[in-house]
Design a protein around this motif. Structure first.
Motif, mmCIF file in Angstrom:
data_model
loop_
_atom_site.group_PDB
_atom_site.id
_atom_site.type_symbol
_atom_site.label_atom_id
_atom_site.label_comp_id
_atom_site.label_asym_id
_atom_site.label_seq_id
_atom_site.Cartn_x
_atom_site.Cartn_y
_atom_site.Cartn_z
ATOM 1 N N ILE A 67 0.847 -1.206 0.000
ATOM 2 C CA ILE A 67 0.000 0.000 0.000
ATOM 3 C C ILE A 67 0.879 1.252 0.000
ATOM 4 C CG2 ILE A 67 -1.608 1.336 1.458
ATOM 5 C CD1 ILE A 67 -2.999 -1.368 2.060
ATOM 6 N N LEU A 68 1.939 1.216 0.794
ATOM 7 C CA LEU A 68 2.829 2.385 0.838
ATOM 8 C C LEU A 68 3.603 2.559 -0.470
ATOM 9 C CD1 LEU A 68 4.165 2.327 4.493
ATOM 10 C CD2 LEU A 68 2.890 4.174 3.404
ATOM 11 N N LYS A 69 3.893 1.454 -1.127
ATOM 12 C CA LYS A 69 4.619 1.545 -2.405
ATOM 13 C C LYS A 69 3.739 2.162 -3.488
ATOM 14 C CE LYS A 69 8.341 -1.711 -2.145
ATOM 15 N NZ LYS A 69 8.497 -3.019 -1.580
ATOM 16 N N LYS A 70 2.456 1.792 -3.462
ATOM 17 C CA LYS A 70 1.557 2.224 -4.538
ATOM 18 C C LYS A 70 0.916 3.592 -4.274
ATOM 19 C CE LYS A 70 0.070 -2.308 -6.147
ATOM 20 N NZ LYS A 70 -0.801 -3.330 -5.616
ATOM 21 N N ALA A 71 0.988 4.052 -3.029
ATOM 22 C CA ALA A 71 0.248 5.267 -2.651
ATOM 23 C C ALA A 71 0.656 6.480 -3.500
ATOM 24 C CB ALA A 71 0.496 5.564 -1.177
ATOM 25 N N LYS A 72 -0.348 7.286 -3.804
ATOM 26 C CA LYS A 72 -0.059 8.539 -4.524
ATOM 27 C C LYS A 72 -0.193 9.729 -3.566
ATOM 28 C CE LYS A 72 -1.004 7.208 -9.274
ATOM 29 N NZ LYS A 72 -0.113 6.107 -9.053
ATOM 30 N N SER A 73 -1.233 9.666 -2.747
ATOM 31 C CA SER A 73 -1.460 10.789 -1.825
ATOM 32 C C SER A 73 -1.391 10.315 -0.368
ATOM 33 C CB SER A 73 -2.829 11.397 -2.122
ATOM 34 O OG SER A 73 -3.112 12.360 -1.150
ATOM 35 N N ILE A 74 -0.462 10.894 0.369
ATOM 36 C CA ILE A 74 -0.301 10.529 1.786
ATOM 37 C C ILE A 74 -0.548 11.760 2.658
ATOM 38 C CG2 ILE A 74 1.268 9.611 3.538
ATOM 39 C CD1 ILE A 74 2.637 7.990 1.613
ATOM 40 N N VAL A 75 -1.325 11.553 3.704
ATOM 41 C CA VAL A 75 -1.558 12.635 4.667
ATOM 42 C C VAL A 75 -0.933 12.230 6.005
ATOM 43 C CG1 VAL A 75 -3.310 13.877 5.997
ATOM 44 C CG2 VAL A 75 -3.681 13.455 3.569
ATOM 45 N N PHE A 76 -0.260 13.170 6.630
ATOM 46 C CA PHE A 76 0.246 12.962 7.985
ATOM 47 C C PHE A 76 -0.556 13.866 8.918
ATOM 48 C CE2 PHE A 76 3.680 11.531 5.357
ATOM 49 C CZ PHE A 76 4.195 10.435 6.048
ATOM 50 N N PHE A 77 -1.326 13.246 9.780
ATOM 51 C CA PHE A 77 -2.106 13.989 10.778
ATOM 52 C C PHE A 77 -1.271 13.961 12.059
ATOM 53 C CE2 PHE A 77 -5.220 14.050 14.245
ATOM 54 C CZ PHE A 77 -6.032 15.107 13.870
ATOM 55 N N THR A 78 -0.814 15.106 12.506
ATOM 56 C CA THR A 78 0.167 15.082 13.602
ATOM 57 C C THR A 78 -0.303 15.860 14.835
ATOM 58 O OG1 THR A 78 1.396 17.043 12.842
ATOM 59 C CG2 THR A 78 2.056 14.929 11.922
ATOM 60 N N GLY A 79 0.277 15.442 15.975
ATOM 61 C CA GLY A 79 -0.016 16.111 17.236
ATOM 62 C C GLY A 79 1.269 16.347 18.014
ATOM 63 N N ALA A 80 1.101 16.774 19.253
ATOM 64 C CA ALA A 80 2.234 17.217 20.072
ATOM 65 C C ALA A 80 3.362 16.181 20.153
ATOM 66 C CB ALA A 80 1.745 17.565 21.474
ATOM 67 N N GLY A 81 3.014 14.887 20.078
ATOM 68 C CA GLY A 81 4.021 13.833 20.210
ATOM 69 C C GLY A 81 5.092 13.888 19.134
ATOM 70 N N ILE A 82 4.760 14.416 17.956
ATOM 71 C CA ILE A 82 5.774 14.445 16.899
ATOM 72 C C ILE A 82 6.874 15.462 17.226
ATOM 73 C CG2 ILE A 82 4.748 16.161 15.304
ATOM 74 C CD1 ILE A 82 5.658 14.298 13.001
ATOM 75 N N SER A 83 6.556 16.427 18.053
ATOM 76 C CA SER A 83 7.556 17.440 18.406
ATOM 77 C C SER A 83 8.229 17.162 19.747
ATOM 78 C CB SER A 83 6.902 18.834 18.426
ATOM 79 O OG SER A 83 6.427 19.162 17.136
ATOM 80 N N ALA A 84 7.805 16.086 20.404
ATOM 81 C CA ALA A 84 8.370 15.776 21.729
ATOM 82 C C ALA A 84 9.882 15.569 21.642
ATOM 83 C CB ALA A 84 7.693 14.537 22.310
ATOM 84 N N GLU A 85 10.322 14.863 20.585
ATOM 85 C CA GLU A 85 11.768 14.606 20.451
ATOM 86 C C GLU A 85 12.548 15.865 20.062
ATOM 87 O OE1 GLU A 85 12.223 10.641 18.218
ATOM 88 O OE2 GLU A 85 10.090 11.056 18.434
ATOM 89 N N SER A 86 11.834 16.923 19.690
ATOM 90 C CA SER A 86 12.511 18.211 19.443
ATOM 91 C C SER A 86 12.662 18.985 20.753
ATOM 92 C CB SER A 86 11.691 19.060 18.457
ATOM 93 O OG SER A 86 11.647 18.450 17.203
ATOM 94 N N GLY A 87 12.010 18.480 21.803
ATOM 95 C CA GLY A 87 12.115 19.137 23.111
ATOM 96 C C GLY A 87 10.917 19.997 23.481
ATOM 97 N N ILE A 88 9.832 19.861 22.724
ATOM 98 C CA ILE A 88 8.636 20.663 23.037
ATOM 99 C C ILE A 88 7.675 19.792 23.858
ATOM 100 C CG2 ILE A 88 6.708 21.975 22.052
ATOM 101 C CD1 ILE A 88 8.524 22.500 19.620
ATOM 102 N N PRO A 89 7.283 20.283 25.045
ATOM 103 C CA PRO A 89 6.419 19.450 25.894
ATOM 104 C C PRO A 89 5.068 19.153 25.244
ATOM 105 C CG PRO A 89 7.149 21.447 27.060
ATOM 106 C CD PRO A 89 7.576 21.592 25.631
ATOM 107 N N THR A 90 4.535 17.952 25.505
ATOM 108 C CA THR A 90 3.190 17.627 25.021
ATOM 109 C C THR A 90 2.161 18.233 25.988
ATOM 110 O OG1 THR A 90 3.220 15.544 26.207
ATOM 111 C CG2 THR A 90 3.972 15.486 23.911
#
Ligand code: OAD
Length: 242
Positions: A12-35
């Motif tokens: 599915i990932l190989k064939k996909a044309k349109s991908i959406v990333f729905f993101t929240g505070a957790g994606i920035s946690a490793e940058s040092g921003i608190p959730t």
């Protein structure tokens, strides 16, 4: 240890044309921003009703303004992490890569993502509550208060409790979610509405849902695939196998 991805997900990932990333505070946690939630979460230490709320701003604009300036200073010292970066890099691999984010930290744009729908606003922008004039980071201060040329108070362009989401941004995000082949849900509890409704819209339209989170969430039961681990580690590992 290499992350195990089943063949169906790989195809599915190989064939996909349109991908959406729905993101929240957790994606920035490793940058040092608190959730927000969890043991060190912002809402465990501060009361949202005293800070992230229009009436609180009218009652004590200086306090609310200074709190957002403080958060902005923290954010400016942080850098996009491998999760933000791989999402931006995927723009060279897929026909359409869109980010629908609940975060106000601007890290997706700083990483180079071009199609970013900010459902809860962006801390880098401000606007006058009276004449709606838009400001970047240079807001005139009079006696410590952010003031527009018209005399009105200037507020951060972020969505506060009890406020509507920016309608045009929300509608556009719904449209791209409906048309997506794969819909990633990264670093979010998925319990804050109306933002979270977009997840179920994508699902109902047949998009393949993949969750990336350090823990199980309320959405885990509804997705096609969950990967448990840090977004900055899991996302690059997934795409290194595609
Ligand atoms: P939360 O703080 O509620 O949840 C953060 C999520 O990220 C949790 O599910 C964690 O398990 C997960 N997480 C933490 N670190 C992670 C990592 N390194 N990798 C992957 N996942 C990780 O944040 P949101 O769900 O984004 O709204 O909160 C939604 C909204 O609630 C925010 O946009 C904000 C808040 O009130 C407004 O301010 C309008």
């Amino acid at each position: 240890m290499e992350l195990l991805i089943d063949d169906k997900t790989k195809q599915i990932l190989k064939k996909a044309k349109s991908i959406v990333f729905f993101t929240g505070a957790g994606i920035s946690a490793e940058s040092g921003i608190p959730t927000f939630r969890g043991k060190d979460g912002i809402w465990n230490k501060l009361k949202p009703e005293e800070l992230a709320n229009f009436n609180a701003f009218l009652k004590n604009p200086k306090l609310v303004w200074e709190w957002y300036q403080h958060r902005k200073e923290i954010i400016h010292k942080c850098q996009p992490n491998p999760a933000h970066k791989i999402i931006a890099e995927l723009q060279n691999k897929y026909e359409k890569v869109s980010v629908v984010t609940q975060n106000i930290d601007n890290l997706h744009r700083r990483a180079g993502s071009k199609s970013v729908y900010e459902l809860h606003g962006n801390i880098e922008r401000n606007y006058c509550i009276d004449c709606k004039k838009e400001y970047g980071n240079n807001v005139p201060l009079i006696d410590g208060l952010p003031k527009c040329d018209c005399g009105g108070l200037v507020r951060p362009d972020v969505v506060w409790f009890g406020e509507y989401l920016p309608q045009n941004v929300f509608t556009s995000a719904e449209e791209i979610a409906k048309k997506s082949d794969v819909f990633f849900i990264v670093g979010t509890t998925g319990i804050v509405y109306p933002a979270a409704s977009i997840i179920y819209l994508a699902k109902n339209k047949g998009s393949y849902l993949i969750e990336v989170n350090i823990d199980e969430t309320d959405i885990s039961i509804s997705v096609d695939q969950s990967f448990f681990g840090k977004a900055g580690e899991v996302l690059p590992q997934i795409f290194s196998q595609i």
